[in-house]
Design an enzyme around this catalytic site. Structure first.
Site, short mmCIF file in Angstrom:
data_model
loop_
_atom_site.label_atom_id
_atom_site.label_comp_id
_atom_site.label_asym_id
_atom_site.label_seq_id
_atom_site.Cartn_x
_atom_site.Cartn_y
_atom_site.Cartn_z
N ASP A 80 1.00 -1.15 -0.28
CA ASP A 80 0.04 -0.10 0.18
C ASP A 80 0.47 1.17 -0.40
O ASP A 80 2.00 1.45 0.86
CB ASP A 80 -0.89 0.26 1.51
CG ASP A 80 -1.74 1.43 1.28
OD1 ASP A 80 -1.99 1.39 2.34
OD2 ASP A 80 -2.49 1.54 0.14
N GLY A 209 -9.39 5.73 1.56
CA GLY A 209 -9.51 6.24 2.85
C GLY A 209 -11.09 6.13 2.83
O GLY A 209 -11.96 6.90 3.26
N SER A 210 -11.57 5.11 2.94
CA SER A 210 -13.01 4.71 2.95
C SER A 210 -13.43 3.69 3.64
O SER A 210 -14.76 2.91 3.75
CB SER A 210 -13.08 3.39 1.37
OG SER A 210 -12.92 4.81 0.60
N THR A 254 -8.65 2.42 8.85
CA THR A 254 -9.05 3.41 10.13
C THR A 254 -10.11 2.16 11.22
O THR A 254 -10.03 2.56 12.23
CB THR A 254 -9.38 4.32 10.05
OG1 THR A 254 -8.49 5.54 9.16
CG2 THR A 254 -10.33 5.49 11.38
O1 LIG Z 1 -6.64 4.13 2.36
C1 LIG Z 1 -5.66 4.05 3.55
C2 LIG Z 1 -6.59 3.49 4.38
O2 LIG Z 1 -7.91 4.42 4.64
P1 LIG Z 1 -9.06 4.63 6.09
O3 LIG Z 1 -7.78 5.63 6.55
O4 LIG Z 1 -10.10 5.23 5.12
O5 LIG Z 1 -8.85 3.55 6.94
N1 LIG Z 1 -5.21 3.64 3.27
O6 LIG Z 1 -4.11 3.28 2.07
C3 LIG Z 1 -4.15 3.17 4.63
C4 LIG Z 1 -2.80 3.55 4.71
C5 LIG Z 1 -2.72 3.23 5.64
O7 LIG Z 1 -0.80 3.75 5.71
P2 LIG Z 1 -0.07 3.83 7.32
O8 LIG Z 1 0.38 2.40 7.79
O9 LIG Z 1 1.50 4.38 6.55
O10 LIG Z 1 -0.37 4.50 7.95
ZN LIG Z 2 -4.55 5.08 1.07
#
Ligand SMILES: O=C(COP(=O)(O)O)N(O)CCCOP(=O)(O)O
Ligand SMILES: [Zn+2]
Length: 305
Positions: A80, A209-210, A254
């Site tokens: 990712d 970001g879903s 998240t």
């Molecule tokens: O799109 C998302 C997550 O979206 P969300 O925050 O809505 O779950 N991602 O690609 C997750 C990115 C996580 O990176 P890191 O481990 O550096 O914090």
């Molecule tokens: Zn992302």
């Protein structure tokens, strides 16, 4: 079985459903993701960011690969937000079966150049690639059009980008953003833009970001001692509509973070004397499994394996 991203996402786009791409940072998160996928007969993508690789390394990648190889459903291990050609190649050497090269913060031509380099190398090794065009970032619905367009993916540009790079799937900027604060009220997601892009571009589309940041989970987090502001995520109905319009991969991190930390906090608050990690991380794993299950049902991937 361990498969590539294409093996999972091409059928998803064709079948007008989406597949969850869940970020992992440890064994329990990985188990919650893959065991739930098996329970629901759902394909699934397990993804590790560069931060997760720094934290868990080959140890964590091997946990994912082993569970995936033994799994009864298709599982891809995805890098990712790979930040460079070297990062993508390193992930492939670690056993990843899908890699993202995120060069979206560069000017268009540079993004094309970087992405094409990774596509050529990855394809030579049978690995599929995600690229990104447009800037991820929460967009308030009232924001003026030209400012919105400065961020969001331009449909005509997307056609050119896909043709010039050969990327297998494309992360598009549609108003979503990482983290727990995606806007006010019902965060804006540009469904019309997704539909337009999907009419011009036939490869699977990706929504970052879903996370839904469900209110009841946020309240449980607070009740267990967590501190969080006016957190809000993407509405389930919007994700369902997006899947109808060609979004085939939906990123979720998240919600898992909230579930894991809520589960841990609840045990420690209820039993201050508890120090058996199995009794602390076990309930957290169960709560994460519930989050994964809900998402798979929303996205329509249940029974697709
Ligand atoms: O799109 C998302 C997550 O979206 P969300 O925050 O809505 O779950 N991602 O690609 C997750 C990115 C996580 O990176 P890191 O481990 O550096 O914090
Ligand atoms: Zn992302």
């Amino acid at each position: 079985m361990l498969v590539t991203g294409n093996d999972i996402l091409i059928p998803a786009r064709a079948g007008k459903y989406a597949v969850g791409a869940f970020n992992t940072n440890n064994m329990e998160i990985t188990q919650a993701i893959i065991h739930t996928a098996e329970k629901l007969r759902s394909p699934v993508m397990v993804q590790m960011s560069e931060g997760a690789i720094k934290y868990g390394g080959q140890d964590l990648a091997d946990i994912v690969i082993d569970l995936a190889q033994r799994s009864t459903v298709p599982v891809a291990l995805h890098l990712d937000h790979g930040s460079s050609y070297d990062s993508a190649l390193k992930a492939i050497k670690m056993g990843f079966t899908s890699v993202m090269i995120d060069a979206s913060h560069y000017p268009f031509e540079e993004n094309v150049h970087e992405t094409r380099r990774v596509v050529e190398a990855a394809h030579a090794m049978g690995i599929s690639v995600e690229a990104e065009l447009g800037r991820l970032g929460g967009i308030e619905e009232h924001v003026v059009v030209d400012e919105k367009d400065a961020f969001l993916t331009d449909p005509e540009e997307a056609v050119k980008f896909v043709e010039e790079t050969g990327t297998d799937y494309l992360a598009i900027a549609i108003g979503t953003s990482h983290g727990a604060y995606k806007g006010k009220g019902r965060p804006f997601i540009d469904l019309a833009r997704i539909k337009r892009i999907s009419e011009l571009v036939s490869i699977p589309l990706v929504a970052h970001g879903s996370s839904g940041v469900p209110a009841e989970l946020v309240q449980r987090f607070r009740d267990a001692g967590g501190e969080i502001g006016d957190a809000v995520g993407i509405a389930d109905e919007d994700l369902q509509q997006a899947a109808q319009y060609g979004i085939a991969k939906v990123n979720v991190d998240t919600d898992l973070r909230l579930a894991m930390t809520t589960g841990v906090r609840e045990v420690l608050k209820k039993n201050p004397k508890e120090f058996d990690p199995r009794k602390i991380f076990g309930p957290a794993r169960d709560l994460m499994s519930q989050v994964v299950e809900h998402k798979m049902r929303v996205l329509g991937s249940v029974g697709k394996a």
